[in-house]
Design a protein around this motif. Structure first.
Motif, short mmCIF file in Angstrom:
data_model
loop_
_atom_site.label_atom_id
_atom_site.label_comp_id
_atom_site.label_asym_id
_atom_site.label_seq_id
_atom_site.Cartn_x
_atom_site.Cartn_y
_atom_site.Cartn_z
N GLU A 131 0.83 -1.21 0.00
CA GLU A 131 0.00 0.00 0.00
C GLU A 131 0.87 1.26 0.00
N TYR A 173 -1.15 -3.49 -6.61
CA TYR A 173 -2.58 -3.78 -6.48
C TYR A 173 -2.84 -5.28 -6.65
N ILE A 233 -1.51 -7.44 -3.75
CA ILE A 233 -2.39 -7.38 -2.59
C ILE A 233 -3.62 -8.26 -2.81
N ALA A 234 -4.22 -8.16 -3.99
CA ALA A 234 -5.41 -8.97 -4.29
C ALA A 234 -5.11 -10.46 -4.15
N TYR A 280 -4.67 -11.56 -0.45
CA TYR A 280 -5.96 -11.74 0.20
C TYR A 280 -6.63 -13.03 -0.27
N THR A 309 -12.29 -6.74 -4.03
CA THR A 309 -12.14 -5.27 -3.97
C THR A 309 -10.84 -4.82 -4.61
N TRP A 310 -9.75 -5.53 -4.31
CA TRP A 310 -8.45 -5.09 -4.83
C TRP A 310 -8.29 -5.40 -6.32
N ARG A 330 -10.13 -2.54 -7.80
CA ARG A 330 -9.35 -1.31 -7.69
C ARG A 330 -8.23 -1.28 -8.72
#
Length: 229
Positions: free
Chosen positions: A118, A131, A134-135, A138, A150-151, A154
């Protein structure tokens, strides 16, 4: 409805050593520049100061002036080289390595790795890689599927995705809806975009098949008699 095999994983870039070697080289260059400034600046500054009646002050200011000039020339040369070899808009810059975030990821410190990615997003807005990392953290490690969705979204909305990144992220998001959440209707928009944008690729063809299956299932549900009749 026939579904494709479970999601395949896309290879991640290997972890690099980090920035210790780069920092050491930078310090060595600064020390060499300082030594050069002292070696040449003291006598030249003292001589100039003697003519002006301030030899001691000249001896102090001479090295500082030479150091500033040399570092300024080096900085200007570096910018010139960047403009020459990577002019704005004409080529893709070298991918960033995110060594700290990847080190945390390898050690299993996934939440800390996400926070590090982030920070990278704040430092380099629009870069897609953090991005997507991170996705996937998760999705694959933390098992927070809603956060993964969500990621991925995004990334599609905020980042500058390359064609390959766009294809992979759309497929990965569609596969979450199809195989993990078991909500094929939510996968339909991603499948439609992927099939339309990349019709001649394996991923585009896969998306078109999955979308056709979903439409067939929806049509069967529409024509089915109401329960209890």
């Amino acid at each position: 409805m026939t579904l494709e095999p479970p999601r395949r994983k896309f290879p991640e870039a290997s972890i690099t050593k980090g920035s210790k070697d780069i920092d050491g080289a930078a310090r060595a260059r600064k020390l060499k520049t300082l030594a050069f400034a002292l070696y040449g600046g003291v006598p030249l500054g003292a001589a100039a100061g003697y003519l002006l009646g301030h030899p001691v002050l000249g001896g102090l200011l001479g090295p500082a002036l030479i150091y500033a000039i040399v570092t300024g020339i080096a900085a200007a040369s570096g910018k010139g080289a960047s403009a020459l070899y990577m002019p704005s808009g004409s080529t893709t810059p070298r991918p960033k390595e995110y060594s700290r975030a990847k080190a945390l990821e390898v050690r299993g410190q996934y939440e800390d790795a996400i926070r590090a990615y982030e920070v990278e997003i704040l430092d380099s807005p629009g870069v897609a890689d953090p991005y997507l990392r991170i996705a996937r953290l998760y999705r694959d490690e933390i098992k927070d599927i809603e956060a993964a969705v969500t990621w991925f979204k995004r990334a599609q909305q905020e980042a500058r995705l390359s064609p390959g990144e766009a294809i992979r992220s759309q497929r990965e998001l569609a596969e979450i809806f199809l195989h993990t959440l078991k909500e094929p209707r939510k996968a339909a928009p991603e499948l439609a975009r992927l099939a339309e944008a990349h019709p001649s690729t394996p991923d585009g063809e896969w998306a078109a098949r999955e979308l056709a299956y979903i439409k067939e299932e929806m049509e069967r549900e529409r024509k089915a008699p109401p329960p209890g009749t």
